[in-house]
Motif scaffolding. Structure first.
Motif, PDB file in Angstrom:
ATOM      1  N   VAL A   1       0.830  -1.211   0.000  1.00 35.61           N
ATOM      2  CA  VAL A   1       0.000   0.000   0.000  1.00 35.61           C
ATOM      3  C   VAL A   1       0.866   1.264   0.000  1.00 35.61           C
ATOM      4  O   VAL A   1       0.536   2.253  -0.661  1.00 35.61           O
ATOM      5  CB  VAL A   1      -0.961  -0.015   1.215  1.00 35.61           C
ATOM      6  N   LEU A   2       1.991   1.237   0.707  1.00 32.57           N
ATOM      7  CA  LEU A   2       2.833   2.429   0.801  1.00 32.57           C
ATOM      8  C   LEU A   2       3.801   2.589  -0.371  1.00 32.57           C
ATOM      9  O   LEU A   2       4.376   3.657  -0.549  1.00 32.57           O
ATOM     10  CB  LEU A   2       3.634   2.397   2.106  1.00 32.57           C
ATOM     11  N   MET A   3       3.980   1.564  -1.176  1.00 35.32           N
ATOM     12  CA  MET A   3       4.939   1.613  -2.268  1.00 35.32           C
ATOM     13  C   MET A   3       4.662   2.696  -3.306  1.00 35.32           C
ATOM     14  O   MET A   3       5.602   3.335  -3.775  1.00 35.32           O
ATOM     15  CB  MET A   3       5.016   0.229  -2.936  1.00 35.32           C
ATOM     16  N   PRO A   4       3.423   3.015  -3.693  1.00 36.75           N
ATOM     17  CA  PRO A   4       3.228   4.003  -4.764  1.00 36.75           C
ATOM     18  C   PRO A   4       3.498   5.463  -4.381  1.00 36.75           C
ATOM     19  O   PRO A   4       3.404   6.337  -5.240  1.00 36.75           O
ATOM     20  CB  PRO A   4       1.758   3.845  -5.147  1.00 36.75           C
ATOM     21  N   ILE A   5       3.829   5.762  -3.152  1.00 37.61           N
ATOM     22  CA  ILE A   5       4.106   7.154  -2.765  1.00 37.61           C
ATOM     23  C   ILE A   5       5.352   7.624  -3.506  1.00 37.61           C
ATOM     24  O   ILE A   5       6.402   6.998  -3.431  1.00 37.61           O
ATOM     25  CB  ILE A   5       4.294   7.276  -1.239  1.00 37.61           C
TER      26      ILE A   5
ATOM     27  N   VAL B   1       1.372 -17.334   1.911  1.00 37.68           N
ATOM     28  CA  VAL B   1       1.358 -17.303   0.445  1.00 37.68           C
ATOM     29  C   VAL B   1       0.900 -15.931  -0.045  1.00 37.68           C
ATOM     30  O   VAL B   1       1.503 -15.349  -0.955  1.00 37.68           O
ATOM     31  CB  VAL B   1       0.465 -18.427  -0.112  1.00 37.68           C
ATOM     32  N   PHE B   2      -0.157 -15.389   0.562  1.00 36.22           N
ATOM     33  CA  PHE B   2      -0.609 -14.054   0.168  1.00 36.22           C
ATOM     34  C   PHE B   2       0.445 -12.999   0.486  1.00 36.22           C
ATOM     35  O   PHE B   2       0.637 -12.062  -0.294  1.00 36.22           O
ATOM     36  CB  PHE B   2      -1.936 -13.712   0.849  1.00 36.22           C
ATOM     37  N   ALA B   3       1.136 -13.133   1.600  1.00 35.18           N
ATOM     38  CA  ALA B   3       2.210 -12.194   1.927  1.00 35.18           C
ATOM     39  C   ALA B   3       3.308 -12.265   0.876  1.00 35.18           C
ATOM     40  O   ALA B   3       3.850 -11.233   0.467  1.00 35.18           O
ATOM     41  CB  ALA B   3       2.768 -12.484   3.316  1.00 35.18           C
ATOM     42  N   GLY B   4       3.633 -13.463   0.429  1.00 35.06           N
ATOM     43  CA  GLY B   4       4.634 -13.606  -0.631  1.00 35.06           C
ATOM     44  C   GLY B   4       4.192 -12.952  -1.926  1.00 35.06           C
ATOM     45  O   GLY B   4       4.999 -12.340  -2.635  1.00 35.06           O
ATOM     46  N   ILE B   5       2.911 -13.066  -2.241  1.00 33.51           N
ATOM     47  CA  ILE B   5       2.374 -12.404  -3.435  1.00 33.51           C
ATOM     48  C   ILE B   5       2.459 -10.892  -3.286  1.00 33.51           C
ATOM     49  O   ILE B   5       2.849 -10.183  -4.226  1.00 33.51           O
ATOM     50  CB  ILE B   5       0.931 -12.866  -3.697  1.00 33.51           C
ATOM     51  N   PHE B   6       2.112 -10.371  -2.113  1.00 32.21           N
ATOM     52  CA  PHE B   6       2.200  -8.929  -1.876  1.00 32.21           C
ATOM     53  C   PHE B   6       3.644  -8.443  -1.998  1.00 32.21           C
ATOM     54  O   PHE B   6       3.905  -7.365  -2.548  1.00 32.21           O
ATOM     55  CB  PHE B   6       1.661  -8.566  -0.497  1.00 32.21           C
ATOM     56  N   ILE B   7       4.583  -9.217  -1.490  1.00 30.32           N
ATOM     57  CA  ILE B   7       5.999  -8.844  -1.591  1.00 30.32           C
ATOM     58  C   ILE B   7       6.428  -8.821  -3.051  1.00 30.32           C
ATOM     59  O   ILE B   7       7.117  -7.885  -3.485  1.00 30.32           O
ATOM     60  CB  ILE B   7       6.868  -9.809  -0.769  1.00 30.32           C
ATOM     61  N   ALA B   8       6.030  -9.831  -3.816  1.00 28.26           N
ATOM     62  CA  ALA B   8       6.384  -9.866  -5.237  1.00 28.26           C
ATOM     63  C   ALA B   8       5.790  -8.676  -5.989  1.00 28.26           C
ATOM     64  O   ALA B   8       6.456  -8.069  -6.837  1.00 28.26           O
ATOM     65  CB  ALA B   8       5.916 -11.178  -5.854  1.00 28.26           C
ATOM     66  N   LEU B   9       4.547  -8.329  -5.673  1.00 26.43           N
ATOM     67  CA  LEU B   9       3.924  -7.164  -6.316  1.00 26.43           C
ATOM     68  C   LEU B   9       4.621  -5.863  -5.920  1.00 26.43           C
ATOM     69  O   LEU B   9       4.785  -4.959  -6.748  1.00 26.43           O
ATOM     70  CB  LEU B   9       2.437  -7.095  -5.954  1.00 26.43           C
ATOM     71  N   THR B  10       5.040  -5.762  -4.675  1.00 25.37           N
ATOM     72  CA  THR B  10       5.757  -4.567  -4.222  1.00 25.37           C
ATOM     73  C   THR B  10       7.082  -4.436  -4.949  1.00 25.37           C
ATOM     74  O   THR B  10       7.417  -3.357  -5.446  1.00 25.37           O
ATOM     75  CB  THR B  10       5.998  -4.621  -2.702  1.00 25.37           C
ATOM     76  N   TRP B  11       7.839  -5.512  -5.030  1.00 25.52           N
ATOM     77  CA  TRP B  11       9.130  -5.465  -5.724  1.00 25.52           C
ATOM     78  C   TRP B  11       8.965  -5.225  -7.213  1.00 25.52           C
ATOM     79  O   TRP B  11       9.775  -4.522  -7.819  1.00 25.52           O
ATOM     80  CB  TRP B  11       9.919  -6.727  -5.457  1.00 25.52           C
TER      81      TRP B  11
ATOM     82  N   GLY C   1       6.476  -3.504  -8.528  1.00 28.32           N
ATOM     83  CA  GLY C   1       6.109  -2.090  -8.637  1.00 28.32           C
ATOM     84  C   GLY C   1       7.302  -1.178  -8.469  1.00 28.32           C
ATOM     85  O   GLY C   1       7.430  -0.166  -9.179  1.00 28.32           O
ATOM     86  N   ILE C   2       8.191  -1.506  -7.550  1.00 29.10           N
ATOM     87  CA  ILE C   2       9.386  -0.702  -7.353  1.00 29.10           C
ATOM     88  C   ILE C   2      10.297  -0.786  -8.575  1.00 29.10           C
ATOM     89  O   ILE C   2      10.856   0.223  -9.019  1.00 29.10           O
ATOM     90  CB  ILE C   2      10.127  -1.113  -6.066  1.00 29.10           C
ATOM     91  N   SER C   3      10.415  -1.967  -9.144  1.00 22.54           N
ATOM     92  CA  SER C   3      11.271  -2.105 -10.326  1.00 22.54           C
ATOM     93  C   SER C   3      10.668  -1.409 -11.542  1.00 22.54           C
ATOM     94  O   SER C   3      11.390  -1.046 -12.477  1.00 22.54           O
ATOM     95  CB  SER C   3      11.513  -3.575 -10.643  1.00 22.54           C
ATOM     96  N   ALA C   4       9.356  -1.182 -11.539  1.00 18.59           N
ATOM     97  CA  ALA C   4       8.712  -0.443 -12.621  1.00 18.59           C
ATOM     98  C   ALA C   4       8.681   1.060 -12.360  1.00 18.59           C
ATOM     99  O   ALA C   4       8.133   1.817 -13.141  1.00 18.59           O
ATOM    100  CB  ALA C   4       7.291  -0.952 -12.817  1.00 18.59           C
ATOM    101  N   GLY C   5       9.275   1.499 -11.261  1.00 18.38           N
ATOM    102  CA  GLY C   5       9.352   2.928 -10.978  1.00 18.38           C
ATOM    103  C   GLY C   5       8.448   3.393  -9.866  1.00 18.38           C
ATOM    104  O   GLY C   5       8.413   4.586  -9.566  1.00 18.38           O
ATOM    105  N   GLY C   6       7.699   2.511  -9.250  1.00 16.49           N
ATOM    106  CA  GLY C   6       6.807   2.904  -8.156  1.00 16.49           C
ATOM    107  C   GLY C   6       7.601   3.320  -6.933  1.00 16.49           C
ATOM    108  O   GLY C   6       8.547   2.665  -6.539  1.00 16.49           O
ATOM    109  N   GLY C   7       7.201   4.406  -6.327  1.00 16.17           N
ATOM    110  CA  GLY C   7       7.909   4.914  -5.164  1.00 16.17           C
ATOM    111  C   GLY C   7       9.112   5.769  -5.521  1.00 16.17           C
ATOM    112  O   GLY C   7       9.683   6.431  -4.679  1.00 16.17           O
ATOM    113  N   ILE C   8       9.507   5.730  -6.785  1.00 15.89           N
ATOM    114  CA  ILE C   8      10.653   6.508  -7.233  1.00 15.89           C
ATOM    115  C   ILE C   8      10.196   7.598  -8.183  1.00 15.89           C
ATOM    116  O   ILE C   8      10.423   8.779  -7.951  1.00 15.89           O
ATOM    117  CB  ILE C   8      11.702   5.604  -7.907  1.00 15.89           C
TER     118      ILE C   8
END
Length: 89
Positions: free
Chosen positions: A25-29, A68-78, A80-87
């Motif tokens: 949730v906090l990654m897109p800032i 398993v859901f936490a792992g999915i959330f972590i993968a989505l966060t990473w 998103g960050i690699s696609a420029g989210g948060g940056i």
């Protein structure tokens, strides 16, 4: 004397789930705030996921679903960050 059943819950699974969700949730800032907050929380969640997964596997799979859901959330966060989210966005 009454014998209580052995506790078979995975008490690390739900904190891993909630920390990973907070990281997602906090990654897109923008302006590196999401990178630091979301990325940092996802790293903490990754450690919790490994611990919870090992505990769950030793307890016949108790608490694997939130892990398993936490792992999915972590993968989505990473991802998103690699696609420029948060940056950038």
């Amino acid at each position: 004397m009454s014998s209580s059943p052995a506790r078979t819950t995975n008490r690390t699974a739900w904190p891993a789930f909630w920390v990973a969700l907070a990281g997602l949730v906090l990654m897109p800032i923008p302006l590196f705030i999401g990178f630091v907050l979301g990325g940092g929380l996802s790293l903490v969640a990754a450690v919790l996921v490994v611990i919870a997964l090992l505990k769950g596997l030793s307890r016949q799979g108790k608490g694997i679903v939130p892990v398993v859901f936490a792992g999915i959330f972590i993968a989505l966060t990473w991802a998103g960050i690699s696609a420029g989210g948060g940056i950038l966005w």
